[in-house]
Every structure is written in C-alpha cells, then in structure tokens.
Design an enzyme around this catalytic site. Structure first.
Site, PDB file in Angstrom:
ATOM      1  N   SER A 132       0.819  -1.213   0.000  1.00  0.00           N
ATOM      2  CA  SER A 132       0.000   0.000   0.000  1.00  0.00           C
ATOM      3  C   SER A 132       0.848   1.256   0.000  1.00  0.00           C
ATOM      4  O   SER A 132       0.367   2.307  -0.355  1.00  0.00           O
ATOM      5  CB  SER A 132      -0.911   0.076   1.227  1.00  0.00           C
ATOM      6  OG  SER A 132      -0.967  -1.063   1.970  1.00  0.00           O
ATOM      7  N   HIS A 134      -2.960  -3.389  -5.873  1.00  0.00           N
ATOM      8  CA  HIS A 134      -3.305  -2.957  -4.526  1.00  0.00           C
ATOM      9  C   HIS A 134      -4.787  -3.206  -4.257  1.00  0.00           C
ATOM     10  O   HIS A 134      -5.651  -2.490  -4.763  1.00  0.00           O
ATOM     11  CB  HIS A 134      -2.954  -1.469  -4.352  1.00  0.00           C
ATOM     12  CG  HIS A 134      -3.175  -0.974  -2.965  1.00  0.00           C
ATOM     13  ND1 HIS A 134      -3.426   0.336  -2.667  1.00  0.00           N
ATOM     14  CD2 HIS A 134      -3.186  -1.629  -1.786  1.00  0.00           C
ATOM     15  CE1 HIS A 134      -3.585   0.474  -1.361  1.00  0.00           C
ATOM     16  NE2 HIS A 134      -3.451  -0.711  -0.815  1.00  0.00           N
ATOM     17  N   GLU A 175      -6.313  -0.900  -7.250  1.00  0.00           N
ATOM     18  CA  GLU A 175      -5.343   0.044  -7.822  1.00  0.00           C
ATOM     19  C   GLU A 175      -4.275  -0.781  -8.533  1.00  0.00           C
ATOM     20  O   GLU A 175      -3.687  -1.693  -7.934  1.00  0.00           O
ATOM     21  CB  GLU A 175      -4.689   0.891  -6.722  1.00  0.00           C
ATOM     22  CG  GLU A 175      -5.524   2.081  -6.296  1.00  0.00           C
ATOM     23  CD  GLU A 175      -4.831   2.948  -5.247  1.00  0.00           C
ATOM     24  OE1 GLU A 175      -5.116   4.153  -5.210  1.00  0.00           O
ATOM     25  OE2 GLU A 175      -4.031   2.428  -4.443  1.00  0.00           O
ATOM     26  N   ASN A 233      -4.518   6.163  -0.714  1.00  0.00           N
ATOM     27  CA  ASN A 233      -3.983   6.441   0.614  1.00  0.00           C
ATOM     28  C   ASN A 233      -3.348   7.824   0.695  1.00  0.00           C
ATOM     29  O   ASN A 233      -3.273   8.416   1.772  1.00  0.00           O
ATOM     30  CB  ASN A 233      -2.975   5.358   1.020  1.00  0.00           C
ATOM     31  CG  ASN A 233      -3.692   4.104   1.493  1.00  0.00           C
ATOM     32  OD1 ASN A 233      -4.865   4.163   1.862  1.00  0.00           O
ATOM     33  ND2 ASN A 233      -3.018   2.974   1.461  1.00  0.00           N
TER      34      ASN A 233
END
Ligand code: COA
Length: 647
Positions: A404, A425, A437, A475
């Site tokens: 991540s 991801h 992702e 994130n």
C-alpha cells in the site's frame, strides 16, 4: 441505429437495433412513433411483434440524453401511443428489458418472453425514478407489493417469475420471433385484454405503506430516489392512473435535473470506462488459469477468496504450518459466512475450498500464471519474497505486490525479468471491496498491465491505474483528508462534530471513528519513520494519543472511549485533555462547512495527483474514493463535486 419492419403475413415484426443496448434514443422513439401510425393505417397488418435486435430487448432510456432537455416524441408519449394503437402490439423479450425497456413492454397489449429474460426498473441506481409509466402500469399488472420491490428496491424478475405474476402472457423458447409470431396469430381470435393503464389496482392499507417507507428508507442510506419511487407508486394507487402518471413524470423530471442523478450517471459511465483504458486498446491479456497468494493474513486470505470467487485455482503460501492453518481456517470462514448468508450453496462453498492448495515454501508456486505477494509491509521482507519468486516461478509468470505504501520499483530491484512485475493494490476486505489500484513500474510490459485489468474484470473489481507516489492515489488522499480533519480539531472543532458531519454527508463513519477502528498506530509509525529520516513533521494530536497508549478500539480507546465489548464511540474527556496542548479555543462549525473543508482538501490533493500524472483522469480518482474509501456514491466523488462548485 435502425428500427426495421418485416412482414410475416398479417404480423409485422418491428425490431429495435440500437447497439450496444438498444437504448430508446430520440431517433428510435421518432421511428417507432411513426411506425405506430403507419402500421395502424396498413390494412394488411393485424398485429405487431416488437422485439430487440441482438441479445437483449431494450436496456432502457438513453442515459446520455439525460443531461439535456427532453426531445419529442417523449417516451411516455410513445408508450401511450402504442397502448392506444388500433392493432395489438406484442412485446417479445429475450435478455434484459430494463427501465424504459420494461415500460415499453408495459405499453404493449401482450407480452411473451424467454424464461431467462430479465425485467427490472434500475432507475433508482441513477438517482431517478421510472418516468414513463413504470410505477403506474406495473402495479396494475403484478400487484402493488411486488411492484414496490421492483421499482423502489431493485428486484429483478426473470421470465418465469414474470409469467407467474401474470405480467408475461406466455413463456416461449428460441427462436423468439417465430414463437412470438405464432402467439400473435393465435391471439388474433381472442378479445384484446384491457391495457395496463385501465386495469384496477387494489390499494393496500396505510400500514403497508408505512412499513415499506421504513424498509426502503433504511436501505437507501440517504439516497432520495428509492423513497420518491415509493411516493409515485402510492400516489398512483390512491389517485388513479392519470394523476399518478402526471405525478410520476413530475418527480422523474425533478430528479433527472438533480445533482444526485448527475453524480450517479457520471459514475455509471466512469465505471464502464474504467476496465478499458485507452492506452491498452488492442493489447491482449496473458493467460490467467492459476494464481498464488503469499501471506495468509487478512489481506492474503481476502485476495485468495476473491480469486476463488472468480473460479481461479489458488495456491496459498505461508512460512510455517501454523500460519498456514490459520490462513486456511480464515479462508474457510469467509465461504462459510457466505453460505450462512445464503449467497453460496454448501456444494459451492466446498468447491471454493477444494480449489485452494495450502503450502509451506514457495515450490508449489512453480506452475502459477500469477503470484500476488501480501506479506508484512517491510521492504526487506518483500524483497526477500521476490528474490525467491524470481528463482522458483516460471520466467513468464506475473509477479505482483499488494503493497500500500512501499515504492514498487524498490521491491522489484534485482528481480529477473522485471517486465512481468506489477503492483496490485487490493482493499480490505479484499473479497468485498471493489477497488483495485493497478500500479505498473517503468519496466512493466503492456501485456502484464492489460492482465491486471483483465484480472479486475474477472474478479468483478473496478480497476484504476495509479502512478507511483507515497500511498498511490487512495492512501495519499486519505492522508490529506485525515490531516485536514486533524487541522480542524486543532482549530477547536470537536472530533465528534466532524464525524457527525461526515456521516450526515453519507460516509458510514467519520474520519476519527475510522481511525479508531483501523488503529492510530500505523500512521503514527509512518510519521515517526519520516521524522527519523529527518523530515520536519510537526507533532499531531494523533501522536499525543498514541504516545499515551490510545491506539483506537484495539487498545480500548483512541479519539473516543469505548465500553468493553462495544464499538459505539463515546466522546472522551481523557482524549480531549491529552490533545489540549495542540487544540485552540472551542469552535463550532456548521456541518456543511466541515464537509466542504474536507472535500476541498481531498479535491486539492486529487488535483495535485492529476498534475503529477499519477492518475489518468478525475473520474479515476472518484472511482478510487467511491469504491475504496466509502465516499458516498450519490455525491459522485471529490473531483466531481469540486468541478460543479462555482469557482
Ligand atoms: N443508455 C445509454 N448507454 C447505455 C445504457 C443506456 N441505458 N446502458 C448501457 N449503456 C452503454 C454503456 O455505457 C456501455 O457503453 P461503452 O461500451 O461505450 O462503455 C455499453 O452501453 C455497454 O454497457 P455495459 O453495461 O458495459 O454492458 P453489459 O452487457 O454488461 O450490460 C446492461 C448491459 C443493459 C444490463 C447495462 O448496461 C445496464 O444495466 N444499463 C443501464 C440500465 C438502466 O439503468 N436503465 C434505466 C435507464 S432508464
């Protein structure tokens, strides 16, 4: 686009051919309207079969027209004209008859369908209600209770069920048009049934409406269309067809012009565009018949479950027997829970587990087409994994990391054939969350990238390509969102006020409740690591909480207190005291100001992400937020919202 007529003796067969989904675009409506007139006047024609070309009847009104004023002939006018035609119209349905397609079939005098045909009114997913008689004619054919389920609760009826309900006059088999023609000829000798609009409708008791209102309101979670659909159904049941139709149309036009519907239409098209990025046109995905997952923690197990749900055989690798056993037990529990929810039969649940091979050691991965690493977030650990994979796996096997935060270029350093390396991801729980992702490194081959998108399609995920930056798209925005929320706390706004505002906006949880659930310590450790690298990161209220042992629910408290065994957040005087040195005088901000400040921060970060080329489009960023971070669908996403604000 074409609407064609073929003549079979006294039966005219009208076929709507408007690929890809036979949407009822202006040109289709215009031609159909003219055809009703012409066929009424044609003395050789005694009945008309109306069908769709290709695999489906009609996928609905043309959604691309919804941003513009209605052009005539409108769909309600066309349907009314068919209902009042001098000759009987018979809808012949295979595949989907959705939204306007179902309404068109309702305007016909009779209906035949294959058992597999699908009937639904999915308008509420687009923030609107049926606007061409769906809420008025359908209950007059199948009863109000089932009509409520269809129009306000997304129930799909297959042909068999629709026939049981009396909506379909006859179930037929392919070839559809031959069967419909035979039915039409046979029906010529029978009197025409009352059109749907003139059939009586029993009104249920007020309590039934109340009960439906409660049920639908709860499920809608703030979306307005489902309750408006119910309102349209009720008004028509209590005031008669004509008044009901006018009221339905008024609600439809009001919602069609709403921000909520614009947001949902935007997502509809963004979701359909996501699996096929322009840069990958013409590039074939590699074969993907088996996959390996390394790591039997929450993430690895979730990814393994997602792969098995898509029918892909999985090798799950752990470092020792005990960890492997734990992982396999957790995986089994996922399928067992699905069986208990009745979304999986016992046999299916067993088959999902049969397709999993547990292994200690990497040799079992030698034959896999794809291996996804989901081990601890530590560069050295991950590098070790890939060094081993480089030796054990086929040189053409795709090797993916689920990191991540760590730069995938660093993870891939030293890997033989880095052109087969990619970041995939997933979001936890990976068998549920729709976002994937996809993060290529500079060496990644286009075919490997295309396979990432193909994997997403097979898993039923929404793929978004991300460039490399700290936290990738999602994130990174989350960090900014949290930082802004903390900045507001420093300005004196209570965390509980911020959480309440974001819940009011449509999030299931506010930023502080979310941190308490996920744990405050991971981002704290990130900040500490950055500080250790010499980065100037000022002390945050979160730091003060973690230093005092308040890491969130897992430590009994974080931003909030929690009663033992209870996850309900209770505003915490202790937390307030701990963060007081960083917090200003109490400040009351209106909920919409709080929301605006946080959304603006997300959109600004999103803009930076676009400017740096990390994301390919604003809608990719919005898909990340909606499918990975619980952004309320009805608001479209931070980029969509900010693009609609007057600057
Ligand atoms: N109006 C305009 N375009 C539509 C459309 C509609 N009602 N329904 C689908 N499309 C387009 C999609 O945008 C996609 O376009 P693209 O190829 O340029 O990306 C294409 O048709 C195929 O749609 P897709 O959903 O990828 O195909 P599918 O075969 O998986 O599903 C349907 C077909 C009809 C089941 C699905 O598209 C659907 O649910 N459509 C919406 C139905 C609806 O809400 N109708 C109510 C409107 S009144």
């Amino acid at each position: 686009m074409s609407v064609t007529v073929t003549h079979r003796g006294p039966i005219a067969v009208v076929t709507i051919d408007n690929p890809p989904v036979n949407a009822l675009s202006l040109a289709v409506r215009t031609q159909l309207f003219a055809l009703v007139e012409a066929l009424d006047a044609d003395e050789h024609v005694r009945a008309i079969v109306l069908t769709g070309g290709g695999k489906l009847f009609v996928g609905g009104a043309d959604i691309t027209e919804f941003g513009r004023p209605v052009e005539l002939p409108s769909l309600p006018a066309l349907i009314e004209r068919i209902e009042n035609a001098a000759k009987p119209w018979i809808a012949a349905v295979r595949g989907a008859a959705l939204g306007g397609g179902l309404e068109l079939a309702l305007g016909c005098h009779r209906r035949v369908a294959t058992a597999e045909a699908r009937f639904a009114l999915p308008e509420i997913n687009l923030g609107i209600i049926p606007g061409s008689g769906g809420t008025q004619r359908l209950p007059r054919l199948i009863g109000i209770e089932t009509a409520i389920r269809v129009a306000a609760e997304n129930l799909t009826l297959d042909g068999t069920r629709a026939a049981e309900l009396g909506f379909i006059d006859r179930l037929v088999q392919e070839p559809l048009v031959d069967a419909a023609e035979a039915f039409a000829l046979e029906a010529l000798s029978r009197p025409l049934p009352e059109p749907a609009s003139r059939r009586p409708l029993a009104t249920p008791a007020a309590t039934a409406w109340e009960e439906a209102t409660q049920r639908i309101g709860r499920a809608a979670r703030g979306a307005s269309a489902p309750l408006r659909a119910l309102e349209a159904l009720r008004f028509g049941a209590e005031n008669g067809f004509e008044a009901g139709l006018a009221n339905e149309r008024a609600i439809f036009l009001e919602l069609r012009a709403s921000d909520e519907s614009a947001a949902l239409r935007y997502l509809f098209f963004a979701e359909r565009a996501a699996p096929r990025p322009a840069g990958l046109r013409g590039i074939a995905a590699l074969p993907l018949a088996s996959a390996g997952v390394i790591g039997g923690g929450t993430m690895g197990v979730g990814i393994a479950a997602a792969l098995r749900n898509a029918g892909i055989p999985v090798v799950l690798v752990e470092r020792d027997e005990q960890s492997l056993e734990r992982g396999l037990t957790a995986l089994k529990a996922i399928f067992e829970a699905a069986r208990k929810r009745a979304s999986l039969s016992e046999e299916e649940a067993e088959a999902r587990m049969r397709g999993v091979t547990g292994a200690v050691g990497y040799e079992a991965l030698a034959g896999c087409d794809l291996v996804i690493e989901a081990v601890f977030e530590d560069l050295a650990v991950k590098r070790d994994v890939f060094a081993t994979l480089g030796r054990v796996c086929r040189p053409d096997a795709i090797l993916a990391t689920n990191t991540s935060y760590i730069d995938p270029r660093q993870i891939a350093e030293g890997l033989p054939h880095p052109d087969r390396f990619i970041g995939l991801h997933f979001f936890s729980p990976a068998q549920v969350m729709k976002l994937l992702e996809i993060v290529p490194i500079p060496e990644t081959r286009p075919e490997v990238l295309a396979t990432g998108f193909e994997l997403a399609r097979r898993l039923g995920k929404v793929p978004v390509r991300s460039g490399i930056c700290d936290g990738f798209i999602g994130n990174r925005i989350l960090r900014r969102y949290r930082a802004e929320a903390e900045a507001m706390v420093r300005d004196g706004v209570a965390p509980s006020a911020i959480d309440a505002a974001m819940r009011g906006f449509g999030y299931a949880m506010g930023p502080f409740e979310m941190q308490d659930m996920a744990g405050l310590d991971i981002s704290f450790l990130h900040r500490e690591a950055a500080r250790a690298r010499g980065e100037a990161i000022a002390e945050t209220p979160g730091d003060l909480l973690v230093r005092a042992g308040r890491k969130g629910q897992k430590s009994g408290g974080g931003w909030y207190d929690y009663a033992p065994g209870n996850r309900t957040p209770i505003p915490s005087p202790d937390a307030a005291r701990l963060i007081a040195p960083l917090v200003g005088a109490p400040l009351e901000l209106a909920p919409d100001r709080i929301v605006a400040r946080l959304i603006d921060a997300m959109a600004l970060e999103g803009q930076a992400i676009l400017d740096e080329g990390i994301a390919g489009s604003p809608s990719d960023i919005d898909l990340v937020e909606v499918h990975g971070y619980g952004f309320p669908r009805r608001h479209g996403g931070p980029m969509f919202l900010s693009s609609r604000q007057p600057s």
